[in-house]
Motif scaffolding. Structure first.
Motif, PDB file in Angstrom:
ATOM      1  N   ARG A 199      -6.110  13.998  -1.459  1.00 59.57           N
ATOM      2  CA  ARG A 199      -6.299  15.463  -1.159  1.00 59.57           C
ATOM      3  C   ARG A 199      -4.913  15.973  -1.392  1.00 59.57           C
ATOM      4  NH1 ARG A 199      -7.695  15.827   5.109  1.00 59.57           N
ATOM      5  NH2 ARG A 199      -9.770  15.280   4.183  1.00 59.57           N
ATOM      6  N   THR A 200      -4.704  17.250  -1.839  1.00 60.73           N
ATOM      7  CA  THR A 200      -3.278  17.836  -2.238  1.00 60.73           C
ATOM      8  C   THR A 200      -2.893  19.028  -1.405  1.00 60.73           C
ATOM      9  OG1 THR A 200      -4.595  19.258  -3.653  1.00 60.73           O
ATOM     10  CG2 THR A 200      -3.810  17.221  -4.591  1.00 60.73           C
ATOM     11  N   THR A 201      -1.729  18.971  -1.253  1.00 65.04           N
ATOM     12  CA  THR A 201      -1.010  20.309  -0.462  1.00 65.04           C
ATOM     13  C   THR A 201       0.180  20.899  -1.372  1.00 65.04           C
ATOM     14  OG1 THR A 201      -1.488  19.080   1.621  1.00 65.04           O
ATOM     15  CG2 THR A 201       0.399  21.173   1.540  1.00 65.04           C
ATOM     16  N   TYR A 202       0.037  22.336  -1.542  1.00 63.87           N
ATOM     17  CA  TYR A 202       1.091  22.683  -2.423  1.00 63.87           C
ATOM     18  C   TYR A 202       1.819  23.893  -1.677  1.00 63.87           C
ATOM     19  CZ  TYR A 202      -1.635  20.996  -6.230  1.00 63.87           C
ATOM     20  OH  TYR A 202      -2.143  20.136  -7.125  1.00 63.87           O
ATOM     21  N   ALA A 203       3.206  24.027  -1.955  1.00 62.66           N
ATOM     22  CA  ALA A 203       3.763  24.977  -1.667  1.00 62.66           C
ATOM     23  C   ALA A 203       3.431  26.348  -2.080  1.00 62.66           C
ATOM     24  CB  ALA A 203       5.427  24.846  -1.958  1.00 62.66           C
ATOM     25  N   ASP A 204       3.212  27.540  -1.297  1.00 63.24           N
ATOM     26  CA  ASP A 204       2.677  28.848  -1.647  1.00 63.24           C
ATOM     27  C   ASP A 204       3.392  29.209  -3.153  1.00 63.24           C
ATOM     28  OD1 ASP A 204       2.293  30.260   1.508  1.00 63.24           O
ATOM     29  OD2 ASP A 204       1.128  29.003   0.272  1.00 63.24           O
ATOM     30  N   SER A 205       4.730  29.028  -3.473  1.00 61.93           N
ATOM     31  CA  SER A 205       5.329  29.416  -4.671  1.00 61.93           C
ATOM     32  C   SER A 205       4.922  28.737  -5.872  1.00 61.93           C
ATOM     33  CB  SER A 205       6.851  29.274  -4.352  1.00 61.93           C
ATOM     34  OG  SER A 205       7.270  27.741  -4.239  1.00 61.93           O
TER      35      SER A 205
ATOM     36  N   ARG B 182       1.904  17.720  -2.500  1.00 60.41           N
ATOM     37  CA  ARG B 182       1.863  16.137  -1.838  1.00 60.41           C
ATOM     38  C   ARG B 182       0.419  15.879  -2.107  1.00 60.41           C
ATOM     39  NH1 ARG B 182       1.195  14.418   3.771  1.00 60.41           N
ATOM     40  NH2 ARG B 182       2.378  12.469   4.026  1.00 60.41           N
ATOM     41  N   ILE B 183      -0.045  14.614  -2.352  1.00 64.08           N
ATOM     42  CA  ILE B 183      -1.005  14.268  -2.340  1.00 64.08           C
ATOM     43  C   ILE B 183      -1.239  12.649  -1.625  1.00 64.08           C
ATOM     44  CG2 ILE B 183      -0.174  12.786  -4.603  1.00 64.08           C
ATOM     45  CD1 ILE B 183      -3.204  13.405  -5.531  1.00 64.08           C
ATOM     46  N   THR B 184      -2.558  12.694  -0.929  1.00 66.33           N
ATOM     47  CA  THR B 184      -2.730  11.507  -0.310  1.00 66.33           C
ATOM     48  C   THR B 184      -3.237  10.291  -0.916  1.00 66.33           C
ATOM     49  OG1 THR B 184      -5.031  12.273   0.520  1.00 66.33           O
ATOM     50  CG2 THR B 184      -3.140  12.969   1.775  1.00 66.33           C
TER      51      THR B 184
ATOM     52  N   SER C 138       0.829  -1.267  -0.039  1.00 62.37           N
ATOM     53  CA  SER C 138      -0.098  -0.097   0.046  1.00 62.37           C
ATOM     54  C   SER C 138       0.942   1.347   0.056  1.00 62.37           C
ATOM     55  CB  SER C 138      -0.889   0.118   1.300  1.00 62.37           C
ATOM     56  OG  SER C 138      -1.614   1.218   1.507  1.00 62.37           O
ATOM     57  N   ILE C 139       0.181   2.399  -0.530  1.00 61.05           N
ATOM     58  CA  ILE C 139       1.013   3.547  -0.410  1.00 61.05           C
ATOM     59  C   ILE C 139       0.206   4.636  -0.149  1.00 61.05           C
ATOM     60  CG2 ILE C 139       2.277   5.329  -1.999  1.00 61.05           C
ATOM     61  CD1 ILE C 139       3.096   3.467  -3.906  1.00 61.05           C
ATOM     62  N   ASN C 140       0.581   5.347   0.890  1.00 61.92           N
ATOM     63  CA  ASN C 140       0.078   6.358   1.811  1.00 61.92           C
ATOM     64  C   ASN C 140      -0.004   7.714   0.703  1.00 61.92           C
ATOM     65  OD1 ASN C 140      -1.759   7.917   3.364  1.00 61.92           O
ATOM     66  ND2 ASN C 140      -0.380   7.819   5.341  1.00 61.92           N
ATOM     67  N   ALA C 141       0.668   8.750   1.141  1.00 64.32           N
ATOM     68  CA  ALA C 141       0.967   9.929   0.675  1.00 64.32           C
ATOM     69  C   ALA C 141       2.040   9.766  -0.375  1.00 64.32           C
ATOM     70  CB  ALA C 141       1.137  11.069   1.735  1.00 64.32           C
ATOM     71  N   MET C 142       2.136  10.385  -1.429  1.00 62.55           N
ATOM     72  CA  MET C 142       3.193  10.618  -2.425  1.00 62.55           C
ATOM     73  C   MET C 142       3.420  11.892  -2.615  1.00 62.55           C
ATOM     74  SD  MET C 142       2.169   7.664  -5.150  1.00 62.55           S
ATOM     75  CE  MET C 142       3.932   7.464  -5.689  1.00 62.55           C
ATOM     76  N   GLY C 143       4.590  12.579  -2.912  1.00 62.32           N
ATOM     77  CA  GLY C 143       4.870  13.816  -3.102  1.00 62.32           C
ATOM     78  C   GLY C 143       6.138  14.160  -3.841  1.00 62.32           C
ATOM     79  N   TRP C 144       6.255  15.384  -4.257  1.00 60.74           N
ATOM     80  CA  TRP C 144       7.411  15.844  -4.775  1.00 60.74           C
ATOM     81  C   TRP C 144       8.257  17.238  -4.007  1.00 60.74           C
ATOM     82  CZ3 TRP C 144       9.161  14.189  -9.326  1.00 60.74           C
ATOM     83  CH2 TRP C 144       8.303  13.145 -10.126  1.00 60.74           C
ATOM     84  N   TYR C 145       9.217  16.935  -4.065  1.00 60.88           N
ATOM     85  CA  TYR C 145      10.228  17.765  -3.234  1.00 60.88           C
ATOM     86  C   TYR C 145      11.291  18.437  -4.288  1.00 60.88           C
ATOM     87  CZ  TYR C 145       8.392  16.211   1.300  1.00 60.88           C
ATOM     88  OH  TYR C 145       7.384  15.815   2.444  1.00 60.88           O
ATOM     89  N   ARG C 146      11.845  19.549  -3.841  1.00 64.63           N
ATOM     90  CA  ARG C 146      12.760  20.031  -4.771  1.00 64.63           C
ATOM     91  C   ARG C 146      14.231  20.611  -3.952  1.00 64.63           C
ATOM     92  NH1 ARG C 146       9.677  25.196  -7.553  1.00 64.63           N
ATOM     93  NH2 ARG C 146       9.798  26.469  -5.879  1.00 64.63           N
TER      94      ARG C 146
END
Length: 121
Positions: free
Chosen positions: A56-62, A50-52, A30-38
């Motif tokens: 459900r998504t979360t973004y950096a303000d930039s 990030r996405i659950t 199983s995979i819970n959250a996945m995301g991108w970092y830089r």
């Protein structure tokens, strides 16, 4: 083991677009959250989006309004659509996934090897 393989980086002019992909493979239950970092030269690694598992998504303000994260749970793949790219988006982009391996009892973080995104004219 679990592997995350990114693709889609490259050189693009300001205002252009790129789409990053990251496929997870291996003994995955199983995979819970996945995301991108830089991480840009001389800077700390930062969360981009990030996405659950429930999408459900979360973004950096930039990057809000310019980047869109999505995932295909059946393919264990996460995407990052990047539009209106700016020179300050230049960085190595890393995929991250919170994975429960088959026969494991807890989730663990895994990282991809990174893909370079360069925004320059």
């Amino acid at each position: 083991q679990v592997q995350l393989v990114e693709s889609g980086g490259g050189l693009v002019q300001p205002g252009g677009s790129l789409r990053l992909s990251c496929a997870a493979s291996g003994s995955i239950f199983s995979i819970n959250a996945m995301g991108w970092y830089r991480q840009a030269p001389g800077k700390q690694r930062e969360l981009v989006a990030r996405i659950t598992s429930g999408k459900r998504t979360t973004y950096a303000d930039s990057v809000k309004g310019r980047f869109t994260i999505s995932r295909d749970n059946a393919k264990n793949t996460v995407y990052l659509q990047m539009n209106s790219l700016k020179p300050e988006d230049t960085a190595v982009y890393y995929c991250n996934a919170d994975v429960l391996r088959a026969a494991a009892t807890s989730y663990r973080d895994y990282w991809g090897q990174g893909t370079q995104v360069t925004v320059s004219s």
